[in-house]
Enzyme design. Structure first.
Site, PDB file in Angstrom:
ATOM      1  N   TRP A 136      52.047  25.207  -4.414  1.00  0.00           N
ATOM      2  CA  TRP A 136      51.746  24.374  -5.592  1.00  0.00           C
ATOM      3  C   TRP A 136      52.771  23.253  -5.731  1.00  0.00           C
ATOM      4  CZ3 TRP A 136      53.636  25.683 -11.113  1.00  0.00           C
ATOM      5  CH2 TRP A 136      54.882  26.300 -11.076  1.00  0.00           C
ATOM      6  N   ASP A 137      53.868  23.388  -5.022  1.00  0.00           N
ATOM      7  CA  ASP A 137      54.904  22.354  -5.013  1.00  0.00           C
ATOM      8  C   ASP A 137      54.275  20.972  -4.811  1.00  0.00           C
ATOM      9  OD1 ASP A 137      55.930  24.914  -4.338  1.00  0.00           O
ATOM     10  OD2 ASP A 137      57.751  24.041  -3.531  1.00  0.00           O
ATOM     11  N   GLU A 275      58.497  34.272 -10.874  1.00  0.00           N
ATOM     12  CA  GLU A 275      58.156  35.300  -9.871  1.00  0.00           C
ATOM     13  C   GLU A 275      58.999  36.569 -10.002  1.00  0.00           C
ATOM     14  OE1 GLU A 275      58.739  32.730  -6.529  1.00  0.00           O
ATOM     15  OE2 GLU A 275      56.611  32.189  -6.431  1.00  0.00           O
ATOM     16  N   LYS A 379      62.821  33.580 -13.875  1.00  0.00           N
ATOM     17  CA  LYS A 379      63.294  32.933 -12.643  1.00  0.00           C
ATOM     18  C   LYS A 379      63.279  31.413 -12.767  1.00  0.00           C
ATOM     19  CE  LYS A 379      62.321  32.432  -7.729  1.00  0.00           C
ATOM     20  NZ  LYS A 379      61.401  32.746  -6.628  1.00  0.00           N
ATOM     21  N   GLN A 380      62.179  30.879 -13.285  1.00  0.00           N
ATOM     22  CA  GLN A 380      62.016  29.418 -13.306  1.00  0.00           C
ATOM     23  C   GLN A 380      61.096  29.034 -14.447  1.00  0.00           C
ATOM     24  OE1 GLN A 380      59.978  30.178  -9.425  1.00  0.00           O
ATOM     25  NE2 GLN A 380      58.989  28.223  -9.881  1.00  0.00           N
TER      26      GLN A 380
HETATM   27  O1  IFM Z   1      56.494  27.407  -4.878  1.00  0.00           O
HETATM   28  C1  IFM Z   1      57.800  27.845  -4.979  1.00  0.00           C
HETATM   29  C2  IFM Z   1      57.853  28.949  -6.011  1.00  0.00           C
HETATM   30  O2  IFM Z   1      57.467  28.479  -7.282  1.00  0.00           O
HETATM   31  C3  IFM Z   1      59.247  29.521  -6.096  1.00  0.00           C
HETATM   32  N1  IFM Z   1      59.668  29.994  -4.802  1.00  0.00           N
HETATM   33  C4  IFM Z   1      59.656  28.947  -3.772  1.00  0.00           C
HETATM   34  C5  IFM Z   1      58.289  28.316  -3.635  1.00  0.00           C
HETATM   35  C6  IFM Z   1      58.334  27.185  -2.594  1.00  0.00           C
HETATM   36  O3  IFM Z   1      59.158  26.152  -3.038  1.00  0.00           O
END
Ligand code: IFM
Length: 569
Positions: A136-137, A275, A379-380
């Site tokens: 999704w990046d 995640e 995590k994010q």
């Molecule tokens: O897409 C990301 C994910 O959101 C977090 N781990 C790394 C992936 C690739 O950058």
């Protein structure tokens, strides 16, 4: 390759291994004598021709027959054109400006607008981490940059998603659903390529469940299609390829939800952007994005009805998309202004991240997998991510109350996180928070702050830096209440005296200049374009900007004053 001081003195040593090709040049040099290395590279693969080596040699020979400076001139003009459309100028923050150039360079270098068979891997073409897989990046973090600065490249990236729709159909079917669900990690066919396990830095085997459970990718791809259409105004792609993507993936959501006895639609057993929490129910980001996606698919299917387009979407199915969208639960309790990240998140163990500073390892490694899942460590950006993407859909008081709740719980274990926090903080007027996160994002690759630079640049973080500056500080966006205008709602942080950026909007090239108390715009193109300047709580000032002219709006006590035409400086 040729090199000075005298041609022909260069010796080249080439070695190739299973995963590398190395060239060493031995060039005699003289003290204080400049040496210039001139190198022409031609590249073909078996996707282009049966005999790539012959084709590469033939092109190299043809190029060699032209004066080198002429070939170099073509190269420089091609780059100059890309820079003209992407270069951001930040007066007062030289490190940020340098990081933005680094970001634009890597993003522009990672894509071939004439080839939709490939997309951009998480580390672009700069390293082997994530094996070049597409996440999704690309759709959410990088595509907005391309749609505004290099739309032909954006189209190729979206066409890649259309080409791989069959892979997404296969994935949905294999999981027992209808429609299409994109691969969490995608490669050439669009089939799922997420590894099922990886080895941790400590030698443990870690199960990876994202390939099965990180399903928000369906709505992320739809988001990119819609954002591209909103900015470029291109209807043809939206109504053919875009429609196929949107409707097939909306079918997935319609078959994926479970309707409870209370009438609510639930998406159970997923992984959201955070995640650290796996197999959760009703991740708010997933549900809000799916809702946005279902509504847009219904609108598009409705306005293209009767044209015999593929896939055929019946009125009953459109009604089903709308019904599911209306029922999806949002994680917002009636008396709360904070969106719950997923069902039960508020009941997890509290976490004090400050107690782990200075941190030497990611939080999940420090806590262990089970304790991480049982705690509120994020995590994010997750709820913050949903606010960034669906800004106009989130009520203003919820936009204001939710980020301060999640910020102290967020470990920024992914490079995708700080840029999103910077963008949202800027839009909320939290200047020092925005400045801190901007700096963090700018340092990810240039300061190797994640410690994994050898794997390549963090391409999504580069896209997020551009978004935080142009769409956060610069406040350039397409707002729901004025979908045909470019809205500029600036939020500069202290120290920045001037922010200038180019952007393509509806086929017109717009230059935007933001200063602490003024916005200036200039438009190139064939037709006028509505631009509006917005400052809370003042009224929106709209100008129908004529090509070749320049306009300024100054900030007064009651928001922006009327636009005035000004002379080009
Ligand atoms: O897409 C990301 C994910 O959101 C977090 N781990 C790394 C992936 C690739 O950058």
């Amino acid at each position: 390759v040729t090199a000075g001081p005298g041609d022909g003195e260069i010796a080249v040593e080439r070695t190739t291994g299973a995963s590398c090709a190395v060239e060493r040049f031995h060039v005699p040099v003289l003290l204080a004598e400049p040496v210039e290395v001139r190198r022409e590279v031609t590249l073909y693969t078996t996707r282009d021709t049966e005999r790539p080596e012959d084709a590469a040699r033939a092109l190299a020979t043809a190029l060699g027959a032209r004066p080198f400076d002429e070939v170099l001139g073509d190269h420089e003009r091609a780059w100059a054109e890309r820079w003209r459309r992407a270069d951001v100028v930040v007066d007062g923050a030289p490190r940020l400006e340098r990081a933005l150039r680094f970001a634009a360079y890597h993003l522009l270098a990672s894509v071939d607008p004439s080839d939709s068979r490939a997309s951009i891997g998480a580390r672009a073409l700069t390293g082997e981490a994530y094996r070049g897989h597409v996440f999704w990046d690309t759709d959410v973090f990088m595509l907005p940059f391309f749609s505004r600065c290099h739309p032909a490249a954006a189209r190729a990236l979206l066409e890649y998603r259309h080409r791989t729709l069959d892979g997404a159909r296969r994935k949905a079917k294999a999981l027992g659903y209808e429609g299409a669900l994109y691969a969490w990690e995608s490669a050439d066919t669009g089939d799922e390529t997420t590894p099922v396990a990886v080895l941790s830095p400590y030698g443990e085997i870690i199960r990876v469940r994202s390939g099965e459970l990180e399903q928000h990718i369906a709505a992320d791809v739809a988001f990119a299609v819609l954002d591209h259409a909103a900015v470029t105004g291109e209807r043809a792609f939206l109504e053919r390829e875009g429609r196929a993507i949107l409707c097939e993936t909306a079918r997935f959501w319609a078959s994926r939800v479970a309707i409870d006895r209370d009438g609510g639609a639930h998406i159970r057993g997923v992984i959201g952007p955070d995640e650290y929490h796996e197999d959760v129910d009703d991740n708010a980001f997933t549900n809000w994005m799916a809702r946005h996606h279902l509504r847009a698919a219904a609108d598009l299917a409705e306005c293209t009805a009767g044209r015999g387009l593929d896939p055929d979407v019946s009125p009953e199915e459109i009604a089903r998309f709308r019904d599911v969208a209306a029922r999806l639960v949002t994680g917002l309790a009636p008396d709360s202004l904070v969106i719950e990240q997923h069902a039960g998140f508020f009941r997890l163990a509290p976490i004090d991240l400050a107690a782990y500073e200075p941190r030497t390892a990611p939080m999940d490694a420090l806590l262990g997998r089970e304790a991480t899942q049982a705690s509120q460590v994020v995590k994010q950006a997750d709820v913050v991510m949903l606010i960034a993407l669906l800004w106009d859909e989130v009520p203003p008081d919820v936009r204001l109350a939710s980020p301060p709740h999640y910020e102290p719980r967020t470990a920024h274990g992914s490079s995708l996180s700080p840029g999103t926090h910077a963008l949202v903080a800027a839009r909320l007027g939290l200047a020092s928070t925005a400045a801190r996160y901007l700096e963090m994002t700018a340092d990810i690759d240039l300061g190797n702050t994640m410690g994994n630079a050898a794997g390549g640049v963090h391409a999504a973080a580069l896209g997020s830096l551009w978004q935080a500056v142009v769409m956060g500080l610069g406040g350039a966006r397409v707002a729901h209440d004025a979908p045909d205008a470019l809205t500029v709602e600036p939020a500069l942080v202290p120290g920045i005296r001037h922010l200038g950026f180019p952007m393509l909007f509806r086929g017109r090239s717009i230059e935007v200049h933001v200063e602490p108390a003024a916005v200036e715009i200039a438009v190139e193109g064939a037709a006028p374009v509505p631009v509006r300047a917005l400052a809370e709580p003042g009224p929106a000032r709209i100008v129908l900007a004529e090509p070749g002219r320049r306009y300024a709006a100054r900030l007064g006590a009651g928001g922006f004053e009327e636009w005035e035409e000004v002379r080009s400086s």
